[in-house]
Write an enzyme that holds these catalytic residues in place. Structure first.
Site, short mmCIF file in Angstrom:
data_model
loop_
_atom_site.label_atom_id
_atom_site.label_comp_id
_atom_site.label_asym_id
_atom_site.label_seq_id
_atom_site.Cartn_x
_atom_site.Cartn_y
_atom_site.Cartn_z
N ARG A 59 0.78 -1.24 0.00
CA ARG A 59 0.00 0.00 0.00
C ARG A 59 0.81 1.28 0.00
O ARG A 59 0.25 2.36 0.15
CB ARG A 59 -1.00 0.02 1.16
CG ARG A 59 -1.94 -1.17 1.13
CD ARG A 59 -3.15 -1.01 1.96
NE ARG A 59 -2.89 -0.73 3.35
CZ ARG A 59 -3.86 -0.51 4.24
NH1 ARG A 59 -5.11 -0.54 3.87
NH2 ARG A 59 -3.56 -0.27 5.49
N ASP A 60 2.13 1.21 -0.19
CA ASP A 60 2.93 2.43 -0.28
C ASP A 60 4.17 2.21 -1.15
O ASP A 60 5.28 2.62 -0.79
CB ASP A 60 3.33 2.91 1.13
CG ASP A 60 3.76 4.39 1.14
OD1 ASP A 60 3.41 5.14 0.19
OD2 ASP A 60 4.45 4.78 2.10
N ILE A 61 3.98 1.55 -2.29
CA ILE A 61 5.08 1.35 -3.23
C ILE A 61 5.39 2.69 -3.89
O ILE A 61 4.51 3.34 -4.46
CB ILE A 61 4.72 0.29 -4.30
CG1 ILE A 61 4.49 -1.08 -3.64
CG2 ILE A 61 5.79 0.21 -5.39
CD1 ILE A 61 5.71 -1.69 -2.97
#
Length: 194
Positions: A59-61
């Site tokens: 969820r935070d690439i």
């Protein structure tokens, strides 16, 4: 690797030390070649597929959460926003978290996420690495809820068309029109030779 997690006075997790530089910093110092972008894409898709198979969505690439070791291996770091589908997550669906520039439209809308949300963020990251821009630079991030992103070819007109297609398919607004898994994307990237 994540070695341990728990809660003392606040939640924590202990990860392996990755000796290298993050892609955000590398981009500030130098351009990344199309061959390197392709190799990064293959390694990232492989790593995300493993995480997704284990029920974990990052969820935070984004470039600053991707380290390249001295040996040229990609390591995903900062699992602080992870959603574990097998356990109670550190953060819940319906919570807008992550980096606006790289997050999927459904994540921006605080809607449920799945593997295709990480595929979107991966595509935005590859778009940035290849072109130095993202499709919505200079716009309010909410624009991505109503607009399809421009092709990476707009910012990198000399890019290989197969690589551009793979990246562009990652970042389609509707998750149904993206690569449906990181494995599909990895297979497409492995078929490209620059």
């Amino acid at each position: 690797k994540v070695y341990d997690m728990g809660c003392i006075t606040a939640p924590y997790f202990a990860m392996e030390y990755a000796d290298g530089e993050d892609l955000g910093t590398i981009m500030l110092d130098d351009n990344i070649s199309p061959d390197a972008v392709l190799e990064i894409g293959i390694q990232l898709a492989n790593a995300l597929q493993y995480a997704h198979t284990e029920g974990v969505y990052h969820r935070d690439i984004k470039p600053s959460n991707l380290m390249i070791t001295a040996e040229g291996l990609l390591k995903i770091v900062d699992f602080g926003l992870v959603k574990d589908t097998h356990a109670s997550s550190l953060t819940m669906d319906g919570t807008e978290l992550g980096s606006l520039r790289f997050m999927a439209p459904e994540q921006l809308a605080a809607a449920p996420v799945d593997a295709r949300s990480d595929v979107y963020s991966m595509g935005m990251t590859l778009y940035y690495l290849l072109s130095g821009a993202t499709p919505f630079d200079g716009h309010n991030p909410v624009v991505k809820l109503g607009q399809e992103p421009s092709s990476v070819l707009l910012h990198a007109p000399d890019a290989d068309k197969r690589l551009a297609f793979a990246i562009d398919r990652c970042i389609r607004k509707d998750a149904k029109n993206r690569w449906q898994s990181a494995r599909e994307l990895e297979d497409a990237l492995r078929a490209i030779s620059l």
